[in-house]
Scaffold this active site. Sequence first.
Site, short mmCIF file in Angstrom:
data_model
loop_
_atom_site.label_atom_id
_atom_site.label_comp_id
_atom_site.label_asym_id
_atom_site.label_seq_id
_atom_site.Cartn_x
_atom_site.Cartn_y
_atom_site.Cartn_z
CE LYS A 28 -3.92 1.77 2.75
NZ LYS A 28 -4.74 1.51 3.96
CB SER B 1 -8.06 3.36 2.96
OG SER B 1 -7.19 2.75 3.88
CB SER C 193 -8.20 0.59 5.91
OG SER C 193 -8.91 1.80 5.86
#
Lengths: 94, 484
Positions: free
Chosen positions: B78, B153, B177
């Site tokens: 990420k 996210s 997330s």
Amino acid sequence: MLDTKEVKHIADLARLELSAAEEKNYGTQLAAILDYIDLLNEADTSSVAPTIQVGQLSNVWRSDEAVSWPEDEIEMSLNSSELEGRQIKVKRVL
Amino acid sequence: MEANRLTISEARRLLDSGELTATKLLEACLAQIEKADKRLRAVLTLNEAAARLAASRADERLAAGEKGSLLGIPYLAKDNLLTKGLRTTASSKILEKYVAPYNATVINKLDEAGAILLGKTNLDEFAHGGSTETSAFGPTHNPWDLTRVPGGSSGGSAAAVAADFCLFALGSDTGGSIRQPAAFCGVVGFKPAYGAVSRFGLISMTSSTDVIGPITKTVKDAALVYEVIAGADTKDANTYPGAREIGLKEDISGLRVGLPKEYYDDSLNPQIAASLEQAKNWLLAAGAVPVELSLPNTKYAIPAYYVITPSEISSNLARFDGVAWGYRSEGSGDLDHFYKKNRGFGFGPEAKRRIMLGTFSLSSGYYEAYYKKAQAVRTLINRDFADAFLECDILLVPTQPHPAFKLGEKNTDPLSMYLEDIYLTAPSLAGLPAISIPVGLMEKDGVDLPIGAQLIASLSNEGNLLSAAQALEARVAFMPLKFA
């Protein structure tokens, strides 16, 4: 609930430049969110202390000694700033 | 054989027997990204040259007889995890050109283990959101249905794993997330206990709940990645030396599975409720024992979370002022004006909204009524869990209230987006380990969409958590997507 004056005050505290449209928009949206958050007032917290830490940890200490850091990482960490020697230049404060 | 579709465990066997090389495995992943990412937009930055070098090094280590669970395994990270020499943006304009001078601890650990960093994945800006739509670089699309969000996210990481861009990906979970996008994309998402994995080099969002964890194709793979990235770190004072060896158990007979009634009320989509009922029955068939219980303060989790999180965000994002790095505006003006211009332009709408909300709840006159009240309510939520874990070993609850929604469906109403986290924030506030695994599909507009079930355990009970998840996974026999 949040008028433009209050929104401007919060934006000022947060160091955010906002357009007039943003101020209006955030005023409405934050008011709706805060209305929802008011649900918390139904919870009886008279007998509990606020949470400060989750898990089993308490303070973690180390001795106050400088440890070396790779030179290339120090160089890179400063490479996008305006430098004078190894000091970062900023705008005048006063 | 399309090697990129393998699980870590399957690839491990083939790499160790010499039937597959790390280089071939890497090339299969790169080819899939090249072919499919134009449609998904899951990857922000590719690390091709360095990855090829790392793969040939891994092949040398393998040829020399070295063993290692992740040696030669390609992964994506990420883009809020710092990678030395490779751009890290947090999907924000303010960091569009930022190159970190050092690696996050998790990146270093994976590097030492011989895992191969393929690149960086899209996320909601600074991880603020549940759909990747707040990314300054545009949303990622759900591989099951390109008109829908992948969740967030960590939506880029979940979509990438679901579409076989990599064998696993790293995400971060602050209030759901990792778990929510894993559920939306039909993959496994594991949020470790708070403090189990070092956050050094993770761009801070909510320091009291942020955790880094794996998104994988199987529970076993999640355990393998977790064992490598977990452990104490002198660079993150909130880490504790946890159990690194998970020791997945086949037999879960006698395990007490708690079913908190607040998570099964009328607001839950009926098809998801039916999938959860089936998940419960599968766990019982594996020998688990059901326990009906109550977590009475559940309804306060979202409002408490959306006071605490913005408060910590307003403080953590104060460092983005344009002085030492990040976006800086040109032109004159004093220092104060310079800050305001940089931040006003550099942050997107959701980041600004959260900074404003947090600044408000920490400001003079409101601190007691909002921040302090929320932290007191958090104590009630933590106590609910502590009481529940006297009666049961793990909790079984939904991950998501409904399947992946359409792009654009919720991004005009921030509150409705916050309510996406309804089953996710309470374990985050309490710092508990939790995992989402796919347990079924539901049809929507003629397309099958995945449904996730979430298991939650007490702080030091990851072994039971992952063992139960694996037992459930074996019975579900979920058919993964073959995104072409």
